[in-house]
Design a protein around this motif. Structure first.
Motif, PDB file in Angstrom:
ATOM      1  N   SER A   1      20.677   8.020  -4.710  1.00 41.80           N
ATOM      2  CA  SER A   1      20.921   9.031  -5.729  1.00 41.80           C
ATOM      3  C   SER A   1      20.814   8.419  -7.124  1.00 41.80           C
ATOM      4  O   SER A   1      20.866   7.198  -7.296  1.00 41.80           O
ATOM      5  N   GLU A   2      20.721   9.281  -8.132  1.00 42.77           N
ATOM      6  CA  GLU A   2      20.609   8.816  -9.514  1.00 42.77           C
ATOM      7  C   GLU A   2      21.878   8.101  -9.959  1.00 42.77           C
ATOM      8  O   GLU A   2      21.828   7.129 -10.717  1.00 42.77           O
ATOM      9  N   ASP A   3      23.048   8.563  -9.501  1.00 39.71           N
ATOM     10  CA  ASP A   3      24.300   7.905  -9.888  1.00 39.71           C
ATOM     11  C   ASP A   3      24.352   6.477  -9.363  1.00 39.71           C
ATOM     12  O   ASP A   3      24.810   5.565 -10.060  1.00 39.71           O
ATOM     13  N   ASP A   4      23.877   6.256  -8.134  1.00 42.55           N
ATOM     14  CA  ASP A   4      23.867   4.903  -7.583  1.00 42.55           C
ATOM     15  C   ASP A   4      22.890   4.015  -8.333  1.00 42.55           C
ATOM     16  O   ASP A   4      23.148   2.818  -8.518  1.00 42.55           O
ATOM     17  N   LEU A   5      21.769   4.587  -8.774  1.00 47.90           N
ATOM     18  CA  LEU A   5      20.819   3.789  -9.546  1.00 47.90           C
ATOM     19  C   LEU A   5      21.427   3.339 -10.857  1.00 47.90           C
ATOM     20  O   LEU A   5      21.260   2.196 -11.281  1.00 47.90           O
ATOM     21  N   GLN A   6      22.173   4.226 -11.526  1.00 45.26           N
ATOM     22  CA  GLN A   6      22.777   3.876 -12.805  1.00 45.26           C
ATOM     23  C   GLN A   6      23.879   2.850 -12.649  1.00 45.26           C
ATOM     24  O   GLN A   6      24.151   2.080 -13.564  1.00 45.26           O
ATOM     25  N   SER A   7      24.549   2.826 -11.501  1.00 47.50           N
ATOM     26  CA  SER A   7      25.615   1.853 -11.282  1.00 47.50           C
ATOM     27  C   SER A   7      25.100   0.581 -10.620  1.00 47.50           C
ATOM     28  O   SER A   7      25.888  -0.296 -10.270  1.00 47.50           O
ATOM     29  N   ASP A   8      23.774   0.469 -10.416  1.00 48.50           N
ATOM     30  CA  ASP A   8      23.159  -0.704  -9.785  1.00 48.50           C
ATOM     31  C   ASP A   8      23.669  -0.932  -8.369  1.00 48.50           C
ATOM     32  O   ASP A   8      23.686  -2.062  -7.873  1.00 48.50           O
ATOM     33  N   ALA A   9      24.103   0.141  -7.694  1.00 51.84           N
ATOM     34  CA  ALA A   9      24.540   0.018  -6.298  1.00 51.84           C
ATOM     35  C   ALA A   9      23.318   0.089  -5.393  1.00 51.84           C
ATOM     36  O   ALA A   9      23.128   1.038  -4.643  1.00 51.84           O
ATOM     37  N   VAL A  10      22.448  -0.919  -5.480  1.00 52.84           N
ATOM     38  CA  VAL A  10      21.178  -0.889  -4.773  1.00 52.84           C
ATOM     39  C   VAL A  10      21.381  -1.336  -3.326  1.00 52.84           C
ATOM     40  O   VAL A  10      22.268  -2.131  -3.022  1.00 52.84           O
ATOM     41  N   PRO A  11      20.569  -0.834  -2.392  1.00 47.89           N
ATOM     42  CA  PRO A  11      20.736  -1.190  -0.977  1.00 47.89           C
ATOM     43  C   PRO A  11      20.204  -2.579  -0.676  1.00 47.89           C
ATOM     44  O   PRO A  11      19.499  -3.199  -1.485  1.00 47.89           O
ATOM     45  N   GLN A  12      20.526  -3.049   0.515  1.00 47.83           N
ATOM     46  CA  GLN A  12      20.082  -4.377   0.927  1.00 47.83           C
ATOM     47  C   GLN A  12      18.567  -4.436   1.042  1.00 47.83           C
ATOM     48  O   GLN A  12      17.963  -5.488   0.780  1.00 47.83           O
TER      49      GLN A  12
END
Length: 961
Positions: free
Chosen positions: A178-189
């Motif tokens: 999601s866009e919120d995860d991209l902004q928080s740099d919560a990127v997947p493995q």
């Protein structure tokens, strides 16, 4: 985002590749990992679908001779084939000057055999293309996902561009984020693995040593200009830089000064993994890594320098790092500084930088401190790294309630030294009970941005503690505070964990409804570490929690222990707080309370102690306390007033009754939405005592003194104070008010009201009941404001009306805004007003106890239909504006309110498809079709099936429904 990936595979230049009778030779000259394999796979799959014979070989692990042999065998097979032949060759090896002509001749022979050939090769093998002028070339920039690579800062895809630069493999790894995860740099493995592989392959051994060194330097520095590169390397070839700019997009080289910013730097979450992938290359060129460490230290990038020092570097890099040792410790490089100190010959002498850094490392990781500062006055140390290291030791000594090592000297302080000095002063003020002064100091020296260093975490925790002690409930830094706590509780900063314990203890004191931490464990852990301040704070918090739970005997024991430890450590303020709590616990145990001694201190805490003892002795009253403070409110200790005024059983009742009026008003302001409930019966004004409850008023006209909400339930507010339902539940007052508010003009004759609510009554009895119901409502309103009358009586018409200047209702606003949405012409205005409708419609219309004519039920259906129309119109407007997510949310609201509205289903499915959520769109379509079939036996219309890309006919359509 899944629909973004195919964009790079749809190049018009390759559209006719593999068509019968039209052989082509296509070279993809790009860095490995940019998607060349995906392009070749797409070309071959398209050719196979057209009936062509496919050959594909991976030549990456072969030498030149083997690769030429494979190509010749494929050419021989292609000449014998009767069908169209398409060949894909992955990763041609880079030839030298002698073997390049042979490889070019083999490729030309394969093409001349009638086969269409697509092959990929790295940029260092591009000399082959000079020998094949008939070959069409695809470059690195052509492989980027177009819409992502060209996204601007105001585009929705810009965060995706920041993390991927449009590189195919990276975009595909973030397809479901999601866009919120991209902004928080919560990127997947998956993203981290592909980025690490990209970094590793960019330093392949087929490149020249000069280019490998330059690329390694770019990765290690992360960002900078050609001047930084020249400081790290003896020579920088601008010709190689130009080649990197053309073929390697993830270095982002641009401008006349060759400014660069590498892709791993754009994602802090993946930076560490990417840097460790550079270790094998650093071991081959340790001088490059050492030079980059020196450049980073000189420009103040200590966090990145600490990460680089964990890679293979020369010993000289560690010696240079000691000059910035305190900053490296602050950035999390404790192990790096320990390693550098271990390389110093002999034990560090006292008074040197190495000695101060050694003690600072011990302080930060939680080892026992040398008590060399226990005697004598603070040291007047001038600016430098040694003073910063001693300030790190002071941060630990503050937890142990020991005096400062470093005296304040009015000269130039480094950024780290200034932050640690502010922390030390704030910590001293907080433990002395001066939360207001600490807050002023911290506001003047704010910690902004992400929490990167230990000093940032300390300042943020100080600010949070001061905010809580001042009863400021407006904090919005929850994520940053949680990040700071995680940092202080990490193994690198184990010695500073006591500050996290202090914050947990303060939260336990001031949040009775929250789950309290294990305060016994906090106190024990602090005692083992020798940290007196968090130990006393945990004991005081435990005493408060025990008093709330009626464990008065255990609270008394905690208070006595806290007093003894605090007095021994010189924590006077905390000792006095613990003494007061001990007195309260003994009072609740039945002991006779004695009045405060005449010579006791008369500061804010002294005034609270006096008030508490007067309450327990039932003597004097608030006047004596107001005289002590001159009428001032104890702002610094208002948290203690708040704690004592609730949850302590009989004492809290006595304490509330003796509160001075100014204290009551201050306490009401900070008590939150339940303030009147806690203070009811404590001598508060009639406004608070009348309700006992305050909620948020409904979203209606702010100027109306009386506000009524009928959507999602019934609520009545007078001057923003809610009237409890028990006061108006009798005489059918709520039913009558609901009926009048829903009537046109908010007016009805007495006979109409009687027929709606009391149809069995005759005219006289009905009129009397109407009068009784209006009296109930008038009395409830008059308790808050006697000057207000919500009704207007018409004697000639014998009617009762609602005064529109006094009463406002959310139903009226819903009707007004919904019609504005439905009839609106400006799409932006329609979407904005639709959001207001969405906020207003929190639920269906309230159903009163009496609705004999069914009038309210009809209004409920009308309002629901109006709401659905508004949501569908808002969704259509949002789609025209290109805001697919907003459109999907509004359409979902409409379908939730009326599950059979086909226009709502069409709007929802089309908006989900436009947002790229095709799976969810399919689920919503099938769910609607199932509901429609069960309710009516019909299948969805042709329009909805077309939007959902479902085109069944006849019996298939009925079966699918």
């Amino acid at each position: 985002m899944a629909n973004l990936v195919p964009e790079l595979l749809c190049s018009s230049a390759l559209s006719s590749f593999g068509s019968f009778g039209h052989s082509r030779l296509v070279a993809i000259c790009a860095e490995p990992g940019l998607g060349s394999r995906a392009v070749i796979s797409d070309l071959l799959s398209g050719a196979a679908a057209a009936g062509a014979r496919i050959f594909r070989h991976d030549l990456g692990a072969l030498d030149i001779d083997s690769a030429v042999s494979v190509i010749r065998r494929v050419a021989h097979s292609a000449m014998k084939a009767s069908d169209s032949v398409v060949v894909g060759l992955d990763d041609l090896p880079a030839p030298d000057e002698c073997s390049a002509p042979r490889l070019a001749r083999a490729l030309r022979r394969l093409w001349e055999s009638g086969a269409s050939v697509a092959f990929s090769l790295p940029p260092e093998a591009s000399q082959i293309l000079e020998l094949l002028p008939e070959c069409q070339t695809v470059r690195s920039q052509d492989l980027l996902v177009r819409s992502v690579a060209l996204a601007r800062p105001d585009d929705s895809l810009y965060e995706l561009r920041r993390l991927t630069l449009g590189i195919h493999d990276l975009v595909s790894s973030l397809a479901d984020i999601s866009e919120d995860d991209l902004q928080s740099d919560a990127v997947p493995q998956a993203y981290r693995d592909r980025l690490s592989a990209l970094v590793t392959t960019s330093l392949r051994r087929s490149l020249s040593d000069e280019e490998i060194r330059l690329r390694l330097c770019l990765f290690l520095l992360g960002e900078g200009t050609i001047d930084d590169l020249r400081c790290a390397l003896d020579f920088v070839s601008e010709e190689i830089l130009e080649c990197i700019r053309v073929f390697v997009p993830y270095f982002q080289l641009e401008g006349p000064h060759w400014r660069f910013r590498t892709l791993p730097t754009c994602s802090p979450a993946a930076l560490s993994r990417s840097l460790h992938g550079l270790a094998p290359t650093c071991s081959l060129f340790p001088d490059v890594a050492s030079s980059c460490v020196r450049v980073l230290l000189e420009r103040g990038s200590f966090e990145r320098a600490a990460q680089l020092l964990e890679l293979p570097v020369e010993d000289a890099a560690f010696a240079h790092a000691l000059r910035f040792g305190a900053h490296l410790i602050d950035a999390g490089g404790v192990n790096v500084v320990s390693t550098a100190l271990g390389m110093v010959e002999g034990a560090p002498r006292q008074g040197t930088l190495c000695h101060a850094l050694s003690l600072a490392v011990s302080a930060v990781i939680g080892e026992e401190l040398v008590d060399f500062g226990a005697c004598g006055r603070p040291l007047e140390v001038r600016a430098g790294e040694r003073r910063d290291a001693l300030m790190l030791i002071d941060a630990r000594r503050a937890l142990q309630a020991k005096p400062a090592l470093v005296a304040f000297v009015d000269d130039a302080w480094s950024g780290l030294g200034r932050s640690l000095l502010v922390h030390r002063e704030a910590c001293d003020l907080l433990r002395e009970g001066a939360a207001g002064a600490a807050m002023r100091l911290l506001v003047a020296n704010p910690c902004c941005g992400p929490v990167r260093t230990m000093s940032d975490a300390l300042l943020l925790v100080d600010y949070e503690i001061a905010r809580l002690l001042l009863c400021d409930d407006g904090g919005n830094d929850g994520d940053r505070v949680a990040q700071a706590l995680r940092m202080l509780e990490s193994s690198s900063f184990r010695g500073m964990e006591g500050y996290a314990c202090c914050l947990e203890a303060v939260r336990a004191m001031l949040s009775p409804s929250a789950r309290a931490p294990n305060l016994d464990a906090l106190a024990a852990r602090s005692e083992r570490a020798g940290d007196v301040l968090p130990q006393v704070a945990a004991l005081v918090a435990g005493c408060i929690v025990d008093l709330r739970g009626s464990s008065c005997a255990r609270a008394n024991v905690r208070a006595l222990l806290a007093i003894a430890i605090a007095r021994r450590a010189g924590l006077v303020h905390l000792s006095r707080v613990a003494s007061l709590l001990g007195d309260i616990s003994r009072f609740l145990l039945g002991d006779v309370s004695r009045r405060e001694a005449p010579g006791a201190a008369r500061d804010e805490l002294g005034a609270i102690r006096l008030l508490a003892h007067e309450a327990m002795c039932a003597e004097h009253g608030p006047a004596a306390v107001e005289d002590e403070l001159g009428g001032r409110v104890p702002r610094d200790c208002l948290w203690l007033v708040r704690v004592l005024s609730e949850g302590f059983g009989a004492f809290s009742q006595l304490f509330r009754r003796t509160l001075p009026l100014s204290w009551r008003h201050a306490l009401e302001a900070v008590s939150g939405p339940r303030g009147e409930e806690r203070l009811a019966g404590a001598g508060m004004p009639p406004v608070a005592a009348a309700t006992g409850l305050r909620d948020a008023p409904p979203l209606v006209r702010a100027e109306a003194p009386v506000k009524v909400s009928l959507l999602g339930g019934f609520s009545l507010f007078v001057r923003d104070v809610r009237i409890v339902d028990e006061k108006i539940d009798h005489r059918n007052a709520k039913s009558m008010l609901t009926y009048l508010l829903l009537r046109h003009g908010h007016s009805a004759r007495r006979s109409q009201i009687s027929g709606q609510i009391w149809p069995e009554s005759d005219y006289v009895l009905g009129a009397n009941r109407v009068y009784q119901a209006t009296s109930v409502l008038r009395a409830a309103v008059a308790e808050i404001d006697p000057s207000l009358d919500p009704f207007v009586l018409g004697r000639s018409t014998r009617s009762i009306s609602i005064d529109p200047s006094v009463v406002a209702c959310d139903v009226d606003e819903l009707r007004h805004f919904a019609r504005e949405v439905i009839d609106g012409e400006d799409d932006a205005t329609v979407v904005r007003v639709a959001r207001q409708v969405e906020q207003l419609y929190v639920g269906d219309l309230y159903s009163p106890a009496a609705d004999c004519t069914g009038f309210v039920a009809k209004c409920r259906e009308e309002l629901r239909s109006l709401y659905v129309d508004a949501m569908v119109a808002g969704s259509d407007a949002a789609m025209r504006l290109g805001r697919a997510r907003t459109a999907a949310r509004l359409a979902g609201n409409a379908l939730e309110a009326d599950g059979l509205r086909e226009d709502a289903a069409i709007a929802l499915v089309s908006s989900l498809m436009a947002d790229g959520r095709e799976l969810e769109a399919g689920r919503q379509y099938r769910r609607y079709a199932r509901r429609l079939s069960q309710a009516t036996g019909k299948s969805p219309s042709w329009r909805l099936r077309q939007v959902a890309r479902d085109e069944p006919t006849g019996e298939e359509g009925e079966a699918s429904a």
